[in-house]
Scaffold this motif. Structure first.
Motif, short mmCIF file in Angstrom:
data_model
loop_
_atom_site.label_atom_id
_atom_site.label_comp_id
_atom_site.label_asym_id
_atom_site.label_seq_id
_atom_site.Cartn_x
_atom_site.Cartn_y
_atom_site.Cartn_z
N THR A 4 1.06 -1.18 0.02
CA THR A 4 -0.08 0.18 0.06
C THR A 4 0.99 1.19 -0.03
N PHE A 5 1.79 1.33 0.90
CA PHE A 5 2.89 2.51 0.95
C PHE A 5 3.58 2.62 -0.46
N LEU A 6 4.00 1.51 -1.07
CA LEU A 6 4.57 1.82 -2.39
C LEU A 6 3.73 2.04 -3.34
N TRP A 7 2.49 1.49 -3.37
CA TRP A 7 1.59 1.81 -4.68
C TRP A 7 1.11 3.15 -4.27
N TRP A 8 0.86 3.62 -3.12
CA TRP A 8 0.36 5.00 -2.99
C TRP A 8 1.49 6.06 -3.55
N ASN A 9 2.68 5.89 -3.18
CA ASN A 9 3.84 6.74 -3.60
C ASN A 9 4.08 6.44 -5.28
N ALA A 10 3.73 5.44 -5.76
CA ALA A 10 3.79 5.29 -7.25
C ALA A 10 2.51 5.54 -7.92
N ASN A 11 1.50 5.89 -7.34
CA ASN A 11 0.14 6.28 -7.88
C ASN A 11 -0.47 4.91 -8.72
N ASP A 12 -0.17 3.91 -8.14
CA ASP A 12 -0.51 2.69 -8.96
C ASP A 12 -1.98 2.13 -9.03
N SER A 13 -2.39 1.92 -9.94
CA SER A 13 -3.60 1.54 -10.22
C SER A 13 -4.32 0.36 -9.32
N GLN A 14 -3.34 -0.50 -8.86
CA GLN A 14 -3.92 -1.66 -8.00
C GLN A 14 -4.33 -1.15 -6.80
N LEU A 15 -4.04 0.06 -6.13
CA LEU A 15 -4.65 0.51 -5.03
C LEU A 15 -6.10 0.86 -5.12
N SER A 16 -6.86 0.29 -4.38
CA SER A 16 -8.14 0.46 -4.37
C SER A 16 -8.64 1.87 -3.96
N GLU A 17 -9.95 2.40 -4.60
CA GLU A 17 -10.62 3.83 -4.44
C GLU A 17 -10.71 3.94 -2.93
#
Length: 79
Positions: free
Chosen positions: A9-22
């Motif tokens: 979650t931390f990595l995806w948030w910082n990368a603006n990754d689409s795998q992070l849910s709304e």
């Protein structure tokens, strides 16, 4: 609300990754919530970077605290 971000979650948030849910995006962006990152996640990021399994735009020692500060994420020590 208090929320602990896991490593992905931390990595995806910082990368603006689409795998992070709304839902998770809403939790993170709500300034009323307290966000935390465990020391274990920091260790995991450092280990994966050191083994070449994760690439960051800067060293983990610089990346993790700068992103935590930027997004008002507090450190959660292991006790």
């Amino acid at each position: 609300m208090k929320a602990i971000l896991d490593t992905h979650t931390f990595l995806w948030w910082n990368a603006n990754d689409s795998q992070l849910s709304e839902l998770v995006r809403k939790i993170i962006t709500d300034s009323q919530n307290q966000l935390f990152l465990s020391a274990a996640s920091s260790w995991e990021i450092a280990i994966k970077t050191g083994r070449g399994r994760l690439t960051l735009p800067e060293s983990p020692e610089a990346y993790i605290p700068s992103r935590m500060s930027l997004h008002r994420i507090q450190a959660l020590p292991i006790q």
